[in-house]
Write an enzyme that holds these catalytic residues in place. Structure first.
Site, PDB file in Angstrom:
ATOM      1  N   LYS A  28       4.846   9.396  -3.512  1.00 54.38           N
ATOM      2  CA  LYS A  28       3.417   8.851  -3.279  1.00 54.38           C
ATOM      3  C   LYS A  28       3.011   8.537  -2.076  1.00 54.38           C
ATOM      4  CE  LYS A  28       1.397   7.271  -7.352  1.00 54.38           C
ATOM      5  NZ  LYS A  28       2.805   7.587  -7.929  1.00 54.38           N
ATOM      6  N   ARG A  97       1.640   1.056  -7.806  1.00 53.76           N
ATOM      7  CA  ARG A  97       2.274   2.185  -8.368  1.00 53.76           C
ATOM      8  C   ARG A  97       3.942   2.263  -7.806  1.00 53.76           C
ATOM      9  NH1 ARG A  97      -2.018   5.471 -10.503  1.00 53.76           N
ATOM     10  NH2 ARG A  97      -4.222   4.889  -9.842  1.00 53.76           N
ATOM     11  N   GLY A 106       5.870   9.399 -14.751  1.00 55.96           N
ATOM     12  CA  GLY A 106       5.649   8.427 -15.799  1.00 55.96           C
ATOM     13  C   GLY A 106       7.048   7.859 -16.187  1.00 55.96           C
ATOM     14  N   MET A 108       8.565   5.549 -14.266  1.00 55.57           N
ATOM     15  CA  MET A 108       8.588   3.993 -13.944  1.00 55.57           C
ATOM     16  C   MET A 108       7.124   3.459 -13.760  1.00 55.57           C
ATOM     17  SD  MET A 108      10.964   4.155 -10.439  1.00 55.57           S
ATOM     18  CE  MET A 108      10.157   5.740  -9.749  1.00 55.57           C
ATOM     19  N   ARG A 341       1.022  15.865  -4.463  1.00 55.44           N
ATOM     20  CA  ARG A 341       2.601  16.233  -4.377  1.00 55.44           C
ATOM     21  C   ARG A 341       2.529  17.823  -4.767  1.00 55.44           C
ATOM     22  NH1 ARG A 341       3.888  12.817  -9.990  1.00 55.44           N
ATOM     23  NH2 ARG A 341       2.727  14.110 -11.312  1.00 55.44           N
ATOM     24  N   HIS A 457       1.274  13.887 -20.007  1.00 58.57           N
ATOM     25  CA  HIS A 457       2.819  13.291 -19.803  1.00 58.57           C
ATOM     26  C   HIS A 457       3.783  14.354 -20.502  1.00 58.57           C
ATOM     27  CE1 HIS A 457       6.526  11.404 -21.263  1.00 58.57           C
ATOM     28  NE2 HIS A 457       6.610  10.978 -20.104  1.00 58.57           N
ATOM     29  N   SER A 788      41.841  34.697  -6.685  1.00 57.61           N
ATOM     30  CA  SER A 788      40.631  34.218  -7.293  1.00 57.61           C
ATOM     31  C   SER A 788      40.693  33.137  -8.063  1.00 57.61           C
ATOM     32  CB  SER A 788      40.551  35.543  -8.409  1.00 57.61           C
ATOM     33  OG  SER A 788      39.367  35.179  -9.253  1.00 57.61           O
ATOM     34  N   GLY A 790      40.449  30.374 -10.777  1.00 54.30           N
ATOM     35  CA  GLY A 790      40.324  30.083 -12.190  1.00 54.30           C
ATOM     36  C   GLY A 790      39.665  28.619 -12.143  1.00 54.30           C
ATOM     37  N   THR A 791      38.536  28.306 -11.903  1.00 56.20           N
ATOM     38  CA  THR A 791      37.927  27.099 -11.882  1.00 56.20           C
ATOM     39  C   THR A 791      38.002  26.212 -13.164  1.00 56.20           C
ATOM     40  OG1 THR A 791      35.740  27.929 -12.045  1.00 56.20           O
ATOM     41  CG2 THR A 791      36.518  27.493  -9.725  1.00 56.20           C
ATOM     42  N   ASN A 792      38.020  27.148 -14.435  1.00 56.90           N
ATOM     43  CA  ASN A 792      37.886  26.507 -15.744  1.00 56.90           C
ATOM     44  C   ASN A 792      39.382  25.729 -15.649  1.00 56.90           C
ATOM     45  OD1 ASN A 792      35.592  28.007 -16.032  1.00 56.90           O
ATOM     46  ND2 ASN A 792      36.644  29.255 -17.605  1.00 56.90           N
ATOM     47  N   CYS A 856      36.301  33.505 -10.658  1.00 59.00           N
ATOM     48  CA  CYS A 856      36.081  34.074 -11.879  1.00 59.00           C
ATOM     49  C   CYS A 856      36.085  33.023 -13.132  1.00 59.00           C
ATOM     50  CB  CYS A 856      37.122  35.303 -12.225  1.00 59.00           C
ATOM     51  SG  CYS A 856      39.016  34.514 -12.282  1.00 59.00           S
ATOM     52  N   TYR A 876      33.210  36.576  -3.005  1.00 54.90           N
ATOM     53  CA  TYR A 876      32.428  36.918  -4.342  1.00 54.90           C
ATOM     54  C   TYR A 876      32.705  35.864  -5.183  1.00 54.90           C
ATOM     55  CZ  TYR A 876      36.934  38.451  -6.526  1.00 54.90           C
ATOM     56  OH  TYR A 876      38.208  38.207  -7.241  1.00 54.90           O
TER      57      TYR A 876
END
Length: 905
Positions: A28, A97, A106, A108, A341, A457, A788, A790-792, A856, A876
């Site tokens: 702001k 403000r 809205g 704060m 804004r 709002h 590859s 396996g992020t899980n 993957c 990839y």
């Protein structure tokens, strides 16, 4: 103290700032300074920095220099205005403000009309035509200050106001006369004394000081913290405080306040959009207390002010090169700009505006792509209501945030949260929402209000969150106490299911049928160039997807286990399959064959069971390779524990025990199964006999699967195809495991090649899904053609979390306490899991330059994670077919960001 050392600067005049200072002055303050520098009509003022707020939050006290610096700037403001704060005759009044770096609409606090007291209100209303206005302003200050600064429950003030309106039979506060407002102020002050034990302060300097500290404190208010978690805004930024000369929209019919958008935030179409309210201050517009008129109506009410506003709107959009959200006040025919804004918009509007601004030459095609994101694209793919049939409309309102949502009606935030936590989909219905409703808005599928417009709002927050929203449904009479709403013909009680169409502004009773969105149909058709009469949103998506595909470095593959999924993924733009899970092929009517393999008494029985599975797997692979002809298909060998293919231990035990209790002999097969399940039971099976470990201890399992792959490749080659199968070994911890499996893979490939005369040289790689594998990736790369991630599983084993249990058990508490901003199963944990990935990439490629590396896990379709994988140098990402378009878009955006970053350095 060294006289040469300057005090820290905590206060900046508007003339000292600009929009590039949002981190210091908040959005702001920075934008007000920018508008002032542009020569737009901005009421004079100054901004207290976010640094001052951070000092207050850390120490509990404002910086010692702050009071003096505010005093100096206030004195300059008074000299310029020719009026002083607190003077009895025509006093200077101020607004206070909040303004964070990132927009938090809205969330704060704001306090208007600072400086009014029992004496100065008389000076402000010194003439008959200003008397009502003065007391109206004073009652607003007492209510805002009492709630925001002194901690009085806002419901106490609202109850008093509702009582007076009811007594006089008037619908809104504009119908109250001066005497009513004087009585209202007196009653409000009594409420404050009763609730706090202190009187409303009559010293304007004290009002200002306490108002600034209240805004600082609101940074850590519950609704602000909830909103920051939802929007992933850091907690340590703090808020700036803008202090500005008051201008008044509540001076009569030639005054008013409004909110304007330079383009429609729902659709992106150019034009005049927004809301205006005569004889009102700005808070009345966004609060939805009174229904506004469309901004275009201002042209009839005040043509001169409308023309000046339109000129400001054009200048701001050209200057910011984006959709601008503008707050303004007209005081007796004089236009004042109170805020601007870059406006929040729907996903549809984001794609439309990006394309339009590029066409108009305001931004480059590259920047247009940066203006959209994967989350927005995913929303555009959500289903919509089928409007082709005849369905009775329950209510009509303003389409504030598009989409289709179905849920049970609830009337307060707590009930929305409670029902949602129990798995029920809900629609939050209010007369108008306020910031305290944020938890319920997050929990709800849609928000429906009887008041307010596109700038209320409810509308602004819903658009920012991607929630369906219909506002200003005037035919609804909402009765929160009675837990119902009614229309002229229908009464709807809490728990009743309704459908909310945020695109058309319609509400239906019951669950309306859904159809695919046009964007989803576009991808289902393979993303062809859209022809007439394709919806504009499809044209916008097609254009930007083309730019993303041209820009991206990473390939996007799909996780697919059937020919149908593979074909869909290819239509969605997948460049291969990054994960084909073979265990899904062992389910259904094939389960007895797996049971036979597990229960085999000797090698001969096991081989017979594997031989029965072989042709079934081969046909599966043939179908998938055909669907992905010419593209890589990474086939993962069996991963889960074998007991997952057997009946549940408890159910089986009960069945056998029931036969014993009845004096009957149990089924021999059940007894054999029970013995096998008991023998194979593990306390923690996800860290037990699974993945590569199965291949090393179950004879023939790896050979059967590799043979099925090899024979499928042969079949496709003989059919004239171009099969590109890759074999992936799961859950490798040590290079020795991979080496043993590779030796068996090579033997099988050689046998099939020798028997068919078809050359089979298939890449063999591994999943990196355990911390040890990541830390020894240099060794593992000696025997891997590709990695590859396996992020899980890598996330589970790095954090020590079980994804099947923890998300419901304690993740809500962890998110609430800020342990992490988002679930590490949703977005990659850069500091922990991400560091392991970086190590594995670096060490793997040090051993084998040019090593192909992908991911993957489910993170492959998460927009923020895709950007991390690009930064890390992966080749990839692979994700579910429906997330392929999202990953394509984000991979393109990540590549452009990287190019710009290199150019800037």
């Amino acid at each position: 103290m060294d006289p040469n050392v300057m005090d820290p600067k905590y206060v900046y005049d508007f003339a000292e700032g600009g929009r590039d200072m949002a981190g210091l002055l908040g959005g702001k303050g920075a934008n007000l300074a920018e508008m002032a520098r542009m020569g737009l009509p901005v009421p004079p003022g100054f901004t207290v920095t976010t640094e001052a707020c951070r000092v207050f939050l850390e120490t509990g006290e404002p910086p010692p220099e702050l009071e003096r610096q505010i005093g100096d700037h206030l004195a300059a403001l008074e000299r310029a205005a020719g009026r002083r704060l607190g003077q009895v005759d025509d006093p200077l009044l101020l607004s206070v403000r909040s303004g964070a770096r990132f927009s938090m609409p809205g969330m704060m606090e704001t306090i208007l009309d600072i400086g009014l007291t029992d004496l100065s209100v008389l000076g402000l209303g010194r003439t008959p035509e200003r008397e009502r206005f003065a007391w109206d302003s004073y009652r607003r200050l007492v209510q805002m200050f009492g709630t925001t600064v002194m901690g009085v429950d806002s419901a106490r003030f609202e109850s008093v106001l509702a009582g007076i309106k009811k007594q006089h039979h008037v619908p809104d506060d504009t119908r109250l006369d001066t005497c009513d407002l004087i009585r209202l102020v007196e009653t409000y002050q009594d409420v404050i004394l009763e609730e706090t034990g202190e009187e409303f302060p009559q010293d304007p300097a004290e009002q200002l000081r306490r108002a600034v500290l209240a805004v600082f404190t609101s940074w850590n208010g519950e609704r602000a913290r909830i909103y920051r978690r939802r929007e992933h805004i850091p907690d340590d930024l703090g808020t700036a405080v803008t202090i500005q000369t008051m201008v008044f929209g509540n001076l009569g019919p030639d005054s008013g306040s409004g909110v304007a958008f330079t383009r429609d935030p729902a659709t992106g179409q150019p034009g005049t959009y927004g809301d205006y309210l005569e004889n009102a201050q700005g808070e009345d517009v966004v609060a939805g207390i009174r229904n506004t008129v469309p901004l275009q109506e201002l042209e009839n009410l005040d043509p001169a002010s409308f023309a000046r506003l339109r000129d400001c709107m054009r200048r701001l959009e050209a200057h910011y090169r984006d959709l601008c959200d503008i707050e303004f006040t007209i005081e007796r025919g004089t236009l004042w700009m109170l805020q601007t804004r870059v406006g929040k918009r729907t996903s549809q509007a984001a794609f439309a505006i990006a394309g339009q601004l590029a066409d108009e030459g305001l931004i480059s095609p590259t920047e247009a792509l940066a203006r959209v994101d994967g989350e927005g694209l995913a929303r555009l793919m959500f289903p919509r209501f089928d409007t082709s049939g005849t369905r009775e409309v329950l209510a009509r309102g303003i389409p504030a945030s598009p989409g289709a949502a179905v849920g049970a009606v609830v009337f307060d935030s707590a009930e929305a949260v409670r029902r949602s936590a129990g798995g029920e989909k809900v629609v939050l219905v209010r007369q108008e929402t306020n910031p305290d409703d944020l938890p319920g808005m997050i929990a709800a599928e849609a928000v429906l209000t009887s008041r307010g417009g596109k700038t209320s709002h409810a509308a602004v927050v819903a658009r920012g969150m991607g929630k369906v929203c219909v506002c200003g449904a005037e035919d609804l009479t909402v009765d929160p106490g009675g837990r119902l709403f009614s229309t002229p013909s229908v009464t709807v009680r809490e728990g009743t299911v309704v459908s909310v169409d945020g695109s058309e502004g319609l509400v239906f009773l019951g669950a309306a049928p859904l159809v695919d969105s046009p964007v989803m149909r576009y991808f289902e058709d393979g993303g062809p160039p859209p022809r007439e009469p394709a919806p504009q949103v499809v044209r916008d998506v097609h254009r930007l997807m083309g730019q993303a595909d041209a820009a991206r470095r990473m390939e996007v593959r799909a996780n697919a286990d059937t020919p149908e999924d593979a074909a869909r993924a290819r239509r969605f733009g997948a460049q291969g399959i990054g994960l084909c899970r073979t265990e899904h092929m062992f389910l259904g009517d094939r389960r007895p064959l797996v049971e036979a393999m597990i229960l085999a008494h000797d090698d001969e029985e096991r081989e017979a069971a594997l031989n029965a599975l072989l042709p079934l797997q081969r046909e599966d692979f043939i179908g998938i390779l055909e669907a992905m002809d010419g593209l890589p298909v990474t086939i993962r060998l069996l991963d889960p524990p074998l007991h997952e293919f057997l009946p549940d231990l408890t159910e089986l035990s009960v069945r056998v025990a029931r036969h014993d209790a009845q004096g009957r002999s149990p089924d021999p097969h059940d007894s054999e199964l029970l013995a096998a399940v008991t023998r194979m039971h593990e306390a923690n099976p996800m860290l037990g006999l699974r993945g590569v470990r199965l291949g090393l201890v179950v004879p023939g399992l790896v050979a059967m699967q590799v043979r099925a792959v090899a024979e499928a490749v042969v079949a496709r080659k003989r059919a004239g195809g171009d099969p590109r199968a890759e074999i992936m070994v799961p859950l490798v911890d040590a290079v020795e495991e991979l080496r043993l499996v590779r030796a068996e893979v090579d033997r099988v490939l050689e046998r099939v090649s020798a028997g068919t005369g078809v050359t089979l040289d298939r890449p063999v790689g591994t999943m990196i899904e355990l911390p040890r594998a990541a830390l020894t990736a240099g060794r593992i790369a000696e025997d891997a053609h590709f990695f590859s991630f396996g992020t899980n599983d890598l996330t589970q084993t790095t954090w020590g979390f079980s994804c099947d249990d923890v998300e419901a058990a304690f993740f809500p508490a962890y998110l609430d306490k800020g342990v992490f901003q988002t679930s590490p199963f949703e977005t990659i944990d850069r500091e922990g899991v991400g560091r392991l990935i970086r190590i594995a990439v670096a060490e793997g490629r040090a051993t084998r330059p040019g090593l192909k590396i992908g991911v993957c896990g489910e993170h492959g379709g998460d927009p923020a994670s895709v950007r991390f994988f690009h930064e890390t140098g992966l080749d990839y990402v692979s994700c579910s077919p429906f997330r392929v378009p999202v990953a394509r878009l984000e991979a393109g955006r990540a590549a452009l960001d990287a190019t710009e970053a290199r150019a800037s350095t």
